[in-house]
Scaffold this motif. Structure first.
Motif, PDB file in Angstrom:
ATOM      1  N   GLU A   1      60.841  21.905  69.162  1.00  0.00           N
ATOM      2  CA  GLU A   1      62.017  22.432  69.871  1.00  0.00           C
ATOM      3  C   GLU A   1      62.777  23.410  68.977  1.00  0.00           C
TER       4      GLU A   1
ATOM      5  N   ARG B   1      60.995  17.294  68.063  1.00  0.00           N
ATOM      6  CA  ARG B   1      62.215  18.061  67.779  1.00  0.00           C
ATOM      7  C   ARG B   1      61.924  19.266  66.888  1.00  0.00           C
TER       8      ARG B   1
ATOM      9  N   GLY C   1      68.280  15.221  70.498  1.00  0.00           N
ATOM     10  CA  GLY C   1      67.222  14.525  69.773  1.00  0.00           C
ATOM     11  C   GLY C   1      67.714  13.919  68.473  1.00  0.00           C
ATOM     12  N   HIS C   2      68.586  14.635  67.771  1.00  0.00           N
ATOM     13  CA  HIS C   2      69.153  14.085  66.528  1.00  0.00           C
ATOM     14  C   HIS C   2      70.049  12.882  66.823  1.00  0.00           C
TER      15      HIS C   2
ATOM     16  N   ILE D   1      67.822  19.909  70.776  1.00  0.00           N
ATOM     17  CA  ILE D   1      67.751  19.543  69.355  1.00  0.00           C
ATOM     18  C   ILE D   1      68.885  18.582  68.992  1.00  0.00           C
TER      19      ILE D   1
END
Length: 398
Positions: A78, A75, A55-56, A52
Motif C-alpha cells: 500500500e 501495508r 493498517g498501522h 496505511i
C-alpha cells in the motif's frame, strides 16, 4: 458489466513488490491533462494514506504476531502504491495550485456522493460539508490571484464554478456540534459504507496537506488562511468519521477498506483518459483484489463471519468525477445559512456557536475575510468563475 471483486483473483502478494525504477513514474503534464485526472490522483492518494494509517492502527491493537506480519506485508505494498499515485503529481505545480485542485476534489467528489447517497441523514451530512469546501475553493482562488497573479479558471477548467459558499468564518463551531450520528452497521446500505470511508479519507488527506504546507509560505496572509481552513478541515474529519458505526470490528473495517480501494480503482480505471495513469489504476486494482482476498480470510478467521454479510454483491456504479453545477446551485439557494446543533442542523445562531465565534475570531476579521478585503483593494473586485449565471443567493452576488 457488473464486477464483483470477491470473484476475481489479483496478483499474488509475493509478486507485487516493485523496484525503484518501477516506482519512478512519469508525472502528468497539468497543462495537457484532464483536470479530473488530477482530481482522481488526489483522491487515490488520500485513500492510500488512509489504508496505511488504518493498517498501522490495526497492527498496534493486534496481539497475534503472525497477523502483524501479514498486515506489514500488505501495508508495505500500500505504501508503494501511495508513492506511485502521489508521485504522478508534477513538481511544476505550486502549493497553491495543488490546494485549488484539492478543493475541486472536495467539491465535486462530495457533491457526487451526496447525489448518490441512499440514506437521507448521510446525504444531508455531505450536502452540509460540500458548501463549506465550495467556499474554501473561492477563498484560495482569490489568494492565488493575489500572490501568484494567476487565475484559478486554468486549474478548474470550467468544470467547477468558483464563487461564495457558506462563508468560511461561519464554519467555526463548538467541537461537540461537529459530531454526527453514525449509521447502523447492521442496516446500512453497503454503498453508504463506501461513501463514508471515501469522503473521510479525502478530507483527512486535505487536513494533513494543509497542516504541513501552510507554514511553507512567507506571505503572512497565506499562512493565516491555511491555518484557518486547516482548523476547519479538522472539523470536517470529525464530521465525517462520526458517521461510521463505531461498533464495526477491526476486521469489518479492514475488509471495507480493501473493498473500497477496489471500488475506486475500478471506477477510475473505467473513466480515466490519460493512458499512463489508467495503467496505474488497472495495475493497482489487480493488486487490491489480492489485498481484499487476504482481508476476507482474516475476517473469516478472527470474526467467524463471511465478508458477503457486509459487502455489496457487486461493485456499485462507478464513482464519477463530473460537473455538479446545478446541484451545488440548488444547495447554495437552500442551505447556505445552516449550522449544526448537536447531531442536527439549524438556521439560527445558538449559544455554543456564538461563544465559539467570539473566542476564535477575538473581535477581529478572520484570515478568510482579510483575503477578500486585500483582494478587493488590489483588483477592485473579488475573483469568481460563474459559468451558469449570477450566484443563486442574491446576498452573495458580486
Amino acid at each position: 458489466m457488473a464486477f464483483n471483486p470477491l470473484e476475481h483473483r489479483g496478483i499474488p502478494l509475493d509478486r507485487q513488490l516493485r523496484s525503484w525504477r518501477e516506482l519512478n513514474v512519469t508525472p502528468i503534464d497539468p497543462d495537457a491533462s484532464d483536470p479530473y485526472t488530477r482530481c482522481r490522483i488526489i483522491t487515490m492518494n488520500g485513500i492510500e494514506v488512509e489504508a496505511i494509517l488504518f493498517g498501522h492502527n490495526l497492527a498496534r491493537n493486534c496481539v497475534d504476531p503472525e497477523v502483524k506480519r501479514q498486515l506489514a506485508r500488505t501495508r508495505y505494498i500500500e505504501a508503494q502504491q501511495q508513492k506511485v499515485v502521489n508521485w504522478l503529481f508534477p513538481g511544476v505545480s505550486s502549493v497553491l495550485e495543488t490546494t485549488i485542485a484539492y478543493e475541486q476534489v472536495a467539491v465535486d467528489l462530495t457533491a457526487w456522493v451526496a447525489r448518490m447517497e441512499p440514506d437521507p441523514y448521510l446525504k444531508q451530512a455531505y450536502e452540509f460539508g460540500v458548501l463549506e469546501d465550495f467556499d474554501h475553493l473561492y477563498r484560495y482562488a482569490n489568494l492565488y490571484e493575489m500572490i501568484e497573479h494567476r487565475k484559478a479558471e486554468a486549474i478548474v477548467d470550467g468544470l467547477t464554478e468558483v464563487m461564495p459558499g457558506r462563508p468560511t468564518p461561519m464554519h467555526h463551531r463548538n467541537p461537540v456540534d461537529n459530531v454526527r450520528d453514525p449509521y447502523d452497521k447492521n442496516r446500512t446500505d453497503p454503498l453508504s459504507r463506501l461513501h463514508a470511508l471515501t469522503i473521510l479519507s479525502a478530507e483527512q488527506q486535505t487536513m494533513n496537506f494543509y497542516m504541513n504546507t501552510g507554514p511553507t509560505y512567507m506571505e503572512p496572509i497565506a499562512r493565516q488562511l491555511y491555518q484557518e481552513i486547516g482548523l476547519i478541515e479538522e472539523e470536517h474529519v470529525t464530521h465525517y468519521e462520526s458517521l461510521v458505526d463505531p461498533g464495526e470490528t477491526w476486521w469489518e473495517q479492514l475488509v471495507t477498506h480493501e473493498y473500497n480501494e477496489c471500488y475506486l480503482y475500478h471506477s477510475f480505471m473505467e473513466q480515466e483518459s490519460h493512458p499512463k495513469v489508467k495503467a496505474v489504476w488497472e495495475l493497482h486494482l489487480n493488486m487490491e483484489l489480492e489485498h481484499l482476498r487476504i482481508a476476507c480470510d482474516l475476517m473469516r478467521r478472527h470474526d467467524g463471519r463471511e465478508p458477503e454479510e457486509i459487502l455489496a454483491p457487486e461493485l456499485p456504479n462507478v464513482l464519477t468525477f463530473e460537473p455538479n453545477k446545478a446541484y451545488l446551485r440548488e444547495l447554495l439557494a437552500t442551505q447556505i445559512d445552516l449550522t449544526t446543533l448537536g447531531a442536527g442542523y439549524v438556521r439560527e445562531a445558538h449559544e455554543r456557536f456564538e461563544e465559539m465565534q467570539a473566542t476564535i475570531h477575538g473581535g477581529e476579521a478572520p484570515p478568510s475575510d482579510r483575503v477578500m478585503q486585500q483582494h478587493q483593494e488590489m483588483f477592485g473586485r473579488d475573483y469568481r468563475v460563474e459559468t451558469e449565471g449570477p450566484h443563486p443567493d442574491p446576498a452573495q452576488r458580486a
